[in-house]
Motif scaffolding. Sequence first.
Motif, PDB file in Angstrom:
ATOM      1  N   ASN A 119       2.621  -1.015  -2.202  1.00 25.29           N
ATOM      2  CA  ASN A 119       2.120  -1.937  -1.173  1.00 25.29           C
ATOM      3  C   ASN A 119       2.034  -1.293   0.212  1.00 25.29           C
ATOM      4  OD1 ASN A 119       1.942  -4.072  -3.028  1.00 25.29           O
ATOM      5  ND2 ASN A 119       4.155  -4.445  -2.835  1.00 25.29           N
ATOM      6  N   ASP A 120       2.339  -0.014   0.295  1.00 24.85           N
ATOM      7  CA  ASP A 120       2.318   0.696   1.583  1.00 24.85           C
ATOM      8  C   ASP A 120       0.874   1.097   1.900  1.00 24.85           C
ATOM      9  OD1 ASP A 120       2.429   2.559   3.668  1.00 24.85           O
ATOM     10  OD2 ASP A 120       4.415   3.287   3.069  1.00 24.85           O
ATOM     11  N   GLN A 121       0.252   0.329   2.798  1.00 24.34           N
ATOM     12  CA  GLN A 121      -1.161   0.570   3.126  1.00 24.34           C
ATOM     13  C   GLN A 121      -1.365   1.917   3.821  1.00 24.34           C
ATOM     14  OE1 GLN A 121      -3.687  -1.329   1.985  1.00 24.34           O
ATOM     15  NE2 GLN A 121      -1.994  -2.370   0.936  1.00 24.34           N
ATOM     16  N   ASP A 122      -0.385   2.307   4.650  1.00 25.09           N
ATOM     17  CA  ASP A 122      -0.486   3.592   5.353  1.00 25.09           C
ATOM     18  C   ASP A 122      -0.503   4.742   4.345  1.00 25.09           C
ATOM     19  OD1 ASP A 122      -0.426   5.199   7.817  1.00 25.09           O
ATOM     20  OD2 ASP A 122       1.538   5.839   7.100  1.00 25.09           O
ATOM     21  N   ALA A 123       0.366   4.662   3.334  1.00 29.49           N
ATOM     22  CA  ALA A 123       0.409   5.714   2.309  1.00 29.49           C
ATOM     23  C   ALA A 123      -0.912   5.758   1.537  1.00 29.49           C
ATOM     24  CB  ALA A 123       1.569   5.462   1.348  1.00 29.49           C
ATOM     25  N   LYS A 124      -1.464   4.589   1.226  1.00 26.01           N
ATOM     26  CA  LYS A 124      -2.753   4.543   0.518  1.00 26.01           C
ATOM     27  C   LYS A 124      -3.853   5.199   1.339  1.00 26.01           C
ATOM     28  CE  LYS A 124      -2.398   0.493  -2.416  1.00 26.01           C
ATOM     29  NZ  LYS A 124      -2.620  -0.935  -2.491  1.00 26.01           N
ATOM     30  N   MET A 125      -3.863   4.868   2.636  1.00 24.97           N
ATOM     31  CA  MET A 125      -4.893   5.423   3.515  1.00 24.97           C
ATOM     32  C   MET A 125      -4.778   6.957   3.579  1.00 24.97           C
ATOM     33  SD  MET A 125      -5.309   6.710   6.842  1.00 24.97           S
ATOM     34  CE  MET A 125      -4.012   6.026   7.840  1.00 24.97           C
ATOM     35  N   LYS A 126      -3.535   7.459   3.706  1.00 23.24           N
ATOM     36  CA  LYS A 126      -3.345   8.913   3.788  1.00 23.24           C
ATOM     37  C   LYS A 126      -3.720   9.591   2.464  1.00 23.24           C
ATOM     38  CE  LYS A 126      -0.017   9.372   7.552  1.00 23.24           C
ATOM     39  NZ  LYS A 126       0.055   8.084   8.208  1.00 23.24           N
ATOM     40  N   TYR A 127      -3.370   8.933   1.356  1.00 21.25           N
ATOM     41  CA  TYR A 127      -3.759   9.479   0.054  1.00 21.25           C
ATOM     42  C   TYR A 127      -5.286   9.568  -0.048  1.00 21.25           C
ATOM     43  CZ  TYR A 127      -4.835   9.735  -4.898  1.00 21.25           C
ATOM     44  OH  TYR A 127      -5.372  10.106  -6.097  1.00 21.25           O
ATOM     45  N   CYS A 130      -6.674  12.394   2.223  1.00 16.98           N
ATOM     46  CA  CYS A 130      -6.396  13.716   1.657  1.00 16.98           C
ATOM     47  C   CYS A 130      -7.265  13.969   0.433  1.00 16.98           C
ATOM     48  CB  CYS A 130      -4.912  13.834   1.304  1.00 16.98           C
ATOM     49  SG  CYS A 130      -4.422  15.508   0.838  1.00 16.98           S
ATOM     50  N   ASN A 131      -7.454  12.945  -0.373  1.00 17.01           N
ATOM     51  CA  ASN A 131      -8.295  13.064  -1.565  1.00 17.01           C
ATOM     52  C   ASN A 131      -9.731  13.415  -1.190  1.00 17.01           C
ATOM     53  OD1 ASN A 131      -8.624  13.048  -4.320  1.00 17.01           O
ATOM     54  ND2 ASN A 131      -9.149  10.881  -4.412  1.00 17.01           N
ATOM     55  N   LYS A 132     -10.206  12.831  -0.082  1.00 16.18           N
ATOM     56  CA  LYS A 132     -11.566  13.156   0.402  1.00 16.18           C
ATOM     57  C   LYS A 132     -11.678  14.642   0.742  1.00 16.18           C
ATOM     58  CE  LYS A 132     -12.626   8.767   2.605  1.00 16.18           C
ATOM     59  NZ  LYS A 132     -12.701   8.110   3.915  1.00 16.18           N
TER      60      LYS A 132
END
Length: 490
Positions: A119-127, A130-132
């Motif tokens: 549920n950590d939106q910040d972690a999702k955004m960083k993932y 980085c994936n991009k």
Amino acid sequence: MAGNLWISAPKSQEDIDEAENLKNEANEYFKKQNYDRAIEFYSKAIEKNPRNAVYYANRSIANLRLENFGYALSDASLAIGLDKSYTKAYYRRAASYMSLGKYKLALKDFEYVTKVRPNDQDAKMKYNECNKIVKKIAFEKAISVDKKEVNIADTINLDAMSIEDEYEGPSLVDGKVTLKFVTHLMDYYKEQKKLDKKYAYQILIDVKAYLQKQPSLVDIKVPDDQKFTVCGDIHGQFYDLMNIFDLNGLPSEKNPYLFNGDFVDRGSFSVECIFTLFSFKLLYPDHFFMSRGNHETLDMNRMYGFRGEVTSKYTSKMADLFTEVYNWLPLAHCINNRVLVMHGGLFSSDDVTLDDIRAVDRNKQPPEDGIMCELLWSDPQFMAGRAPSKRGVGCQFGPDVTANFLQKNGLDYIIRSHEVKNEGYEIAHDGKCITVFSAPNYCDTMGNLGAFITMNGKDLKPNFRCYGAVTHPDVKPMAYANSFLSMLCQ
């Protein structure tokens, strides 16, 4: 390292309290951008309480700011070992991996955080960010086809390019650099104006053609009565580069220079720096020299701003051409067979000779070990012997390593750059290893002086000129750097 069970617990509550006070002192130094002192106090806090993950993560970010990527990576890993739920430590390690060009390993850290904290939106955004980057790099590799690399310089049709109607800047004469061109160019850049793209491409194509004919180790002959100047890192600080020329005179056949790598990145006037330096290289090819630094590489340029700056001011195709040109920069210079100059330092092996350096095939991105890597990345240390690099690449070498190398190769001393020094220079290893760094108040935060070295051909005795930073237009350092890296390093 799992669980860090081998790390001893603090001896008393008093130690825990004192460690917290030391951490708070370190934080104050960090806020003032005094990262060396911050590291010193975080280390003292760790001595008192080695089981607090925050201390390692804080020391990791301080090391990141000093480009000690190896130490930053190690500290972040220690923090994770102590507290697997400590998100910030994963971000620190990811930033370290990214700084070393290990994007897939960075992605693994983000992936782990998203799994344990869905549920950590910040972690999702960083993932996702980085994936991009990982996908973009994979795409770039795929389209660069296998045909021995496309030669960008050969794809550029200068005849089809016209000079823009409103352009009022310097012009090449019959396609050649003149002194009038370079002096006009520097004045034009001071007004924050841009060289026409046709001239920019012409300079890059001509510089590449010249550099391709150069050996990996260039021998420089300086007459007994002639002054010779060696400058260290410039890092896109154009107005400080102009100050060097004000203090020491413009390059000429009677006033030769060697710029020892890291011309670009971090500073946001890297395009202005590199075109000025390349113009002087074309104007005085036998009296103006440039060594490759660790920032004349694709991974560094991606992360620390040069590629973004070139793409913003010109095109991504020109950024690709710069990569091609940088691959041909010499790796070292030898002055009068007595002084060796390289950006980083010496080697993990005792048997390297000048002929080995001459034999290096340099037309590539630097490998992760070996002579080319170490010339660009290594650092001296005060203790004897060798140690793993604080940067995670290259090695650290002691005074005995320097003495052995000099004796084996019949040299007097080495000059290298690569590290910020408070006075702009440092003399180490019994005077046999000199560091020179020419970007004062590095990144507008470090408060260091810059320096350059002058010597004459007869005795090659180094003389140091130190200077402070000059004012520049209000464009912050790292303005073109990868915004994702900046976000990780907050």
